[in-house]
Design an enzyme around this catalytic site. Structure first.
Site, PDB file in Angstrom:
ATOM      1  N   SER A   3      -1.700  17.575  18.619  1.00  0.00           N
ATOM      2  CA  SER A   3      -1.406  18.698  17.729  1.00  0.00           C
ATOM      3  C   SER A   3      -2.399  18.874  16.593  1.00  0.00           C
ATOM      4  O   SER A   3      -2.442  19.942  15.999  1.00  0.00           O
ATOM      5  CB  SER A   3       0.001  18.550  17.171  1.00  0.00           C
ATOM      6  OG  SER A   3       0.110  17.349  16.454  1.00  0.00           O
ATOM      7  N   HIS A  31       2.159  21.967  22.802  1.00  0.00           N
ATOM      8  CA  HIS A  31       1.010  22.850  22.598  1.00  0.00           C
ATOM      9  C   HIS A  31       0.286  23.168  23.896  1.00  0.00           C
ATOM     10  O   HIS A  31      -0.824  23.702  23.883  1.00  0.00           O
ATOM     11  CB  HIS A  31       0.049  22.234  21.581  1.00  0.00           C
ATOM     12  CG  HIS A  31       0.684  22.047  20.247  1.00  0.00           C
ATOM     13  ND1 HIS A  31       0.947  23.109  19.407  1.00  0.00           N
ATOM     14  CD2 HIS A  31       1.174  20.944  19.626  1.00  0.00           C
ATOM     15  CE1 HIS A  31       1.547  22.659  18.313  1.00  0.00           C
ATOM     16  NE2 HIS A  31       1.695  21.349  18.425  1.00  0.00           N
ATOM     17  N   LYS A  62       7.286  27.077  20.692  1.00  0.00           N
ATOM     18  CA  LYS A  62       5.893  27.393  20.343  1.00  0.00           C
ATOM     19  C   LYS A  62       5.471  28.647  21.093  1.00  0.00           C
ATOM     20  O   LYS A  62       5.859  29.728  20.711  1.00  0.00           O
ATOM     21  CB  LYS A  62       5.003  26.192  20.626  1.00  0.00           C
ATOM     22  CG  LYS A  62       5.438  24.929  19.847  1.00  0.00           C
ATOM     23  CD  LYS A  62       4.745  24.782  18.504  1.00  0.00           C
ATOM     24  CE  LYS A  62       5.449  23.841  17.534  1.00  0.00           C
ATOM     25  NZ  LYS A  62       5.444  22.435  17.916  1.00  0.00           N
TER      26      LYS A  62
HETATM   27  C1  LIG Z   1       6.577  21.473  17.555  1.00  0.00           C
HETATM   28  C2  LIG Z   1       6.437  20.215  18.302  1.00  0.00           C
HETATM   29  C3  LIG Z   1       7.529  19.596  18.959  1.00  0.00           C
HETATM   30  C4  LIG Z   1       8.957  20.037  18.946  1.00  0.00           C
HETATM   31  O1  LIG Z   1       9.252  21.186  18.391  1.00  0.00           O
HETATM   32  P1  LIG Z   1      10.703  21.684  18.020  1.00  0.00           P
HETATM   33  O2  LIG Z   1      10.508  22.306  16.694  1.00  0.00           O
HETATM   34  O3  LIG Z   1      11.605  20.516  17.990  1.00  0.00           O
HETATM   35  O4  LIG Z   1      11.033  22.638  19.090  1.00  0.00           O
HETATM   36  C5  LIG Z   1       7.275  18.442  19.676  1.00  0.00           C
HETATM   37  N1  LIG Z   1       6.044  17.918  19.743  1.00  0.00           N
HETATM   38  C6  LIG Z   1       4.982  18.462  19.128  1.00  0.00           C
HETATM   39  C7  LIG Z   1       3.650  17.818  19.272  1.00  0.00           C
HETATM   40  C8  LIG Z   1       5.135  19.629  18.393  1.00  0.00           C
HETATM   41  O5  LIG Z   1       4.082  20.178  17.788  1.00  0.00           O
END
Ligand SMILES: *Cc1c(COP(=O)(O)O)cnc(C)c1O
Length: 212
Positions: A3, A31, A62
């Protein structure tokens, strides 16, 4: 897809390690879903559908623009999660409206894979525009880190961009290692080439002004 750097795990190597040491492998597609792979199906498709992890989990929040998440695995693992996963026990389920939105979003992804392809095009276009500005950046995904180094400069660059209508937040320690403060640019399929060129120019100018 990591991320903060936007780089992609070497899935074949990861799966091979899992096999070698008798470990389960899991990837987080937050992602990757809707972003990488020929038709936006994520990391497994990115590697040509040749290998798969034991557990593939992802979010609907996302690229799919809804809320909630999913886990794909063997029946045994899914049964285990249903009975043991902390977030499944005593929690209210999602609303039908968010699930319907997520379901429709997956259908749109199937019907219009060009959306993921547009995003992949925008990534290449934007990286080229940055390079033309003398800004070093590399990423195979929609998350593009531009390393500034020092925290204060990163904040100054981000503030100047925001004043010009560009949201590219400065990411600092402890989210990333000390001395690697960066701008984190996230691209969309609907960004136009004109917007991307203009943004690359603004970033080049701000970096020349503030980077130490
Ligand atoms: C945003 C994200 C999640 C989980 O997102 P939720 O807000 O729980 O839907 C999981 N892993 C990564 C790397 C993320 O960026």
């Amino acid at each position: 897809v990591f991320s903060m750097d936007g780089d992609i795990v070497d899935l074949p190597a990861l799966v091979a390690l899992g096999k070698k040491y008798h470990l389960l492998t899991m990837i987080d597609e937050a992602h990757a879903t809707g972003v990488i792979g020929k038709t936006g199906h994520g990391t497994v498709e990115h590697f040509g559908n040749t290998v798969r992890p034991d557990i593939l989990m992802g979010t609907l929040s996302k690229a799919l623009g809804a809320e909630g998440g999913y886990a794909c695995a063997s029946k045994v693992i899914i049964e285990y999660l249903k009975n043991k996963a902390r977030s499944f026990i005593f929690a209210t389920s999602q609303t039908p409206a968010t699930l319907a939105a997520a379901l429709r979003a997956t259908e749109v992804l199937e019907e219009e894979p060009q959306r993921a392809q547009m995003l992949q095009h925008n990534v290449k276009f934007f990286l080229n525009a940055l390079h033309a500005e003398g800004v070093e950046a590399y990423s195979p995904t929609a998350i593009i880190p531009i390393i500034i180094g020092d925290e204060k400069s990163a904040l100054q660059v981000a503030d100047e961009l925001l004043a010009n209508g560009v949201l590219a937040p400065a990411i600092r320690y402890p989210t990333v290692a000390k001395g690697t403060a960066r701008l984190r640019v996230a691209l969309m399929a609907t960004h136009t080439e004109a917007e991307l060129s203009q943004t690359a120019k603004l970033i080049g100018t701000a970096i020349r002004k503030y980077k130490k």
